[in-house]
Motif scaffolding. Structure first.
Motif, mmCIF file in Angstrom:
data_model
loop_
_atom_site.group_PDB
_atom_site.id
_atom_site.type_symbol
_atom_site.label_atom_id
_atom_site.label_comp_id
_atom_site.label_asym_id
_atom_site.label_seq_id
_atom_site.Cartn_x
_atom_site.Cartn_y
_atom_site.Cartn_z
ATOM 1 N N GLU A 117 0.852 -1.192 0.000
ATOM 2 C CA GLU A 117 0.000 0.000 0.000
ATOM 3 C C GLU A 117 0.882 1.235 0.000
ATOM 4 O O GLU A 117 1.848 1.315 0.760
ATOM 5 N N LEU A 118 0.544 2.194 -0.838
ATOM 6 C CA LEU A 118 1.171 3.516 -0.815
ATOM 7 C C LEU A 118 0.055 4.541 -0.878
ATOM 8 O O LEU A 118 -0.613 4.671 -1.901
ATOM 9 N N THR A 119 -0.172 5.237 0.212
ATOM 10 C CA THR A 119 -1.177 6.295 0.281
ATOM 11 C C THR A 119 -0.414 7.584 0.548
ATOM 12 O O THR A 119 -0.026 7.863 1.681
ATOM 13 N N ARG A 120 -0.182 8.342 -0.504
ATOM 14 C CA ARG A 120 0.658 9.537 -0.448
ATOM 15 C C ARG A 120 -0.024 10.666 0.268
ATOM 16 O O ARG A 120 -1.159 10.963 -0.068
ATOM 17 N N PRO A 121 0.591 11.382 1.140
ATOM 18 C CA PRO A 121 1.843 11.151 1.864
ATOM 19 C C PRO A 121 1.570 10.665 3.279
ATOM 20 O O PRO A 121 2.078 11.234 4.240
ATOM 21 N N GLN A 122 0.768 9.625 3.432
ATOM 22 C CA GLN A 122 0.315 9.213 4.757
ATOM 23 C C GLN A 122 0.779 7.834 5.192
ATOM 24 O O GLN A 122 1.132 7.651 6.359
ATOM 25 N N ARG A 123 0.750 6.863 4.300
ATOM 26 C CA ARG A 123 0.992 5.484 4.729
ATOM 27 C C ARG A 123 1.710 4.695 3.637
ATOM 28 O O ARG A 123 1.372 4.793 2.466
ATOM 29 N N LEU A 124 2.659 3.899 4.104
ATOM 30 C CA LEU A 124 3.397 2.990 3.240
ATOM 31 C C LEU A 124 3.433 1.636 3.957
ATOM 32 O O LEU A 124 3.810 1.573 5.131
ATOM 33 N N ILE A 125 2.993 0.590 3.277
ATOM 34 C CA ILE A 125 3.058 -0.765 3.830
ATOM 35 C C ILE A 125 3.823 -1.621 2.843
ATOM 36 O O ILE A 125 3.542 -1.595 1.635
ATOM 37 N N MET A 126 4.807 -2.383 3.363
ATOM 38 C CA MET A 126 5.639 -3.197 2.489
ATOM 39 C C MET A 126 6.059 -4.484 3.187
ATOM 40 O O MET A 126 6.110 -4.543 4.416
ATOM 41 N N THR A 127 6.326 -5.484 2.378
ATOM 42 C CA THR A 127 6.914 -6.690 2.932
ATOM 43 C C THR A 127 8.409 -6.438 3.126
ATOM 44 O O THR A 127 8.974 -5.515 2.541
ATOM 45 N N TRP A 128 9.035 -7.264 3.953
ATOM 46 C CA TRP A 128 10.441 -7.065 4.335
ATOM 47 C C TRP A 128 11.113 -8.429 4.412
ATOM 48 O O TRP A 128 10.685 -9.294 5.189
ATOM 49 N N GLN A 129 12.160 -8.623 3.598
ATOM 50 C CA GLN A 129 12.881 -9.893 3.636
ATOM 51 C C GLN A 129 14.362 -9.647 3.383
ATOM 52 O O GLN A 129 14.750 -9.056 2.370
ATOM 53 N N TRP A 130 15.182 -10.100 4.323
ATOM 54 C CA TRP A 130 16.634 -10.000 4.178
ATOM 55 C C TRP A 130 17.109 -11.048 3.175
ATOM 56 O O TRP A 130 16.587 -12.164 3.139
ATOM 57 N N ASP A 131 18.110 -10.707 2.366
ATOM 58 C CA ASP A 131 18.715 -11.692 1.484
ATOM 59 C C ASP A 131 19.195 -12.882 2.307
ATOM 60 O O ASP A 131 19.784 -12.701 3.376
ATOM 61 N N GLY A 132 18.937 -14.079 1.820
ATOM 62 C CA GLY A 132 19.366 -15.285 2.502
ATOM 63 C C GLY A 132 18.452 -15.731 3.625
ATOM 64 O O GLY A 132 18.711 -16.746 4.264
ATOM 65 N N ASP A 133 17.393 -14.982 3.891
ATOM 66 C CA ASP A 133 16.461 -15.322 4.972
ATOM 67 C C ASP A 133 15.134 -15.742 4.350
ATOM 68 O O ASP A 133 14.623 -15.076 3.445
ATOM 69 N N GLU A 134 14.568 -16.823 4.814
ATOM 70 C CA GLU A 134 13.286 -17.288 4.286
ATOM 71 C C GLU A 134 12.101 -16.542 4.878
ATOM 72 O O GLU A 134 11.012 -16.552 4.332
ATOM 73 N N HIS A 135 12.314 -15.881 6.017
ATOM 74 C CA HIS A 135 11.223 -15.225 6.733
ATOM 75 C C HIS A 135 10.881 -13.867 6.107
ATOM 76 O O HIS A 135 11.762 -13.068 5.830
ATOM 77 N N THR A 136 9.590 -13.613 5.917
ATOM 78 C CA THR A 136 9.101 -12.318 5.428
ATOM 79 C C THR A 136 8.232 -11.695 6.514
ATOM 80 O O THR A 136 7.403 -12.374 7.118
ATOM 81 N N SER A 137 8.442 -10.411 6.758
ATOM 82 C CA SER A 137 7.644 -9.670 7.728
ATOM 83 C C SER A 137 7.021 -8.475 7.018
ATOM 84 O O SER A 137 7.182 -8.302 5.815
ATOM 85 N N THR A 138 6.303 -7.652 7.777
ATOM 86 C CA THR A 138 5.600 -6.504 7.197
ATOM 87 C C THR A 138 5.976 -5.230 7.950
ATOM 88 O O THR A 138 6.008 -5.223 9.180
ATOM 89 N N VAL A 139 6.234 -4.172 7.191
ATOM 90 C CA VAL A 139 6.558 -2.862 7.756
ATOM 91 C C VAL A 139 5.466 -1.886 7.339
ATOM 92 O O VAL A 139 5.127 -1.789 6.156
ATOM 93 N N THR A 140 4.920 -1.162 8.318
ATOM 94 C CA THR A 140 3.954 -0.098 8.057
ATOM 95 C C THR A 140 4.568 1.205 8.545
ATOM 96 O O THR A 140 5.009 1.290 9.690
#
Length: 153
Positions: free
Chosen positions: A82-105
């Motif tokens: 989600e990108l709601t300019r200029p109020q909110r950004l939501i994205m997935t987050w995954q480090w290279d080499g890591d299988e785990h994905t998290s979410t950043v708001t």
């Protein structure tokens, strides 16, 4: 300009532990937003210059991003949910080499003297919480100098 970073840890039984980091900056939300979605700006403040950071991104829902460092080599990437300019950004987050994905708001709220920025990083395994809390705090401490045009390495 005195900016404040506050940190909270809200534990929810049976679920991953979210990290909350807040910051008030002396800049309008639109200016803060630009620092989050412009690849050159993001690379300029997200990690210290000594890491030689770079960012590539497509700032649209479903678009991808990647923030990398040359020394030591590391990268994080994900998808914009989600990108709601200029109020909110939501994205997935995954480090290279890591299988785990998290979410950043990231929420930006106009304040009388600038913008209140809040990062919520959710879906982290318990063993990663402290490192991400420290990482987000360090990262956001560089943002005010960038916004003021006085970048500190």
């Amino acid at each position: 300009m005195l900016d404040r970073v506050s940190i909270e840890n809200n534990t929810r039984p049976g679920l991953a532990v979210p990290v909350l980091v807040s910051l008030r900056v002396n800049a309008k939300p639109e200016r803060v937003w630009r620092s989050l979605i412009d690849p050159e700006e993001l690379a300029a403040w997200f990690w210290p210059r000594k890491l030689q950071p770079a960012a590539t991104l497509e700032a649209k829902t479903g678009g991808s991003y990647r923030i990398s460092a040359a020394s030591p080599p590391m990268a994080v990437s994900g998808e914009y949910l989600e990108l709601t300019r200029p109020q909110r950004l939501i994205m997935t987050w995954q480090w290279d080499g890591d299988e785990h994905t998290s979410t950043v708001t990231i929420d930006l709220v106009p304040a009388r003297d600038g913008t209140d920025l809040q990062v919520v990083h959710d879906g982290l395994p318990a063993e990663a919480v402290e490192a991400h809390r420290t990482g987000w705090s360090d990262c956001l401490r560089r943002l005010p100098a960038h916004l003021a045009g006085t970048d500190a390495a």
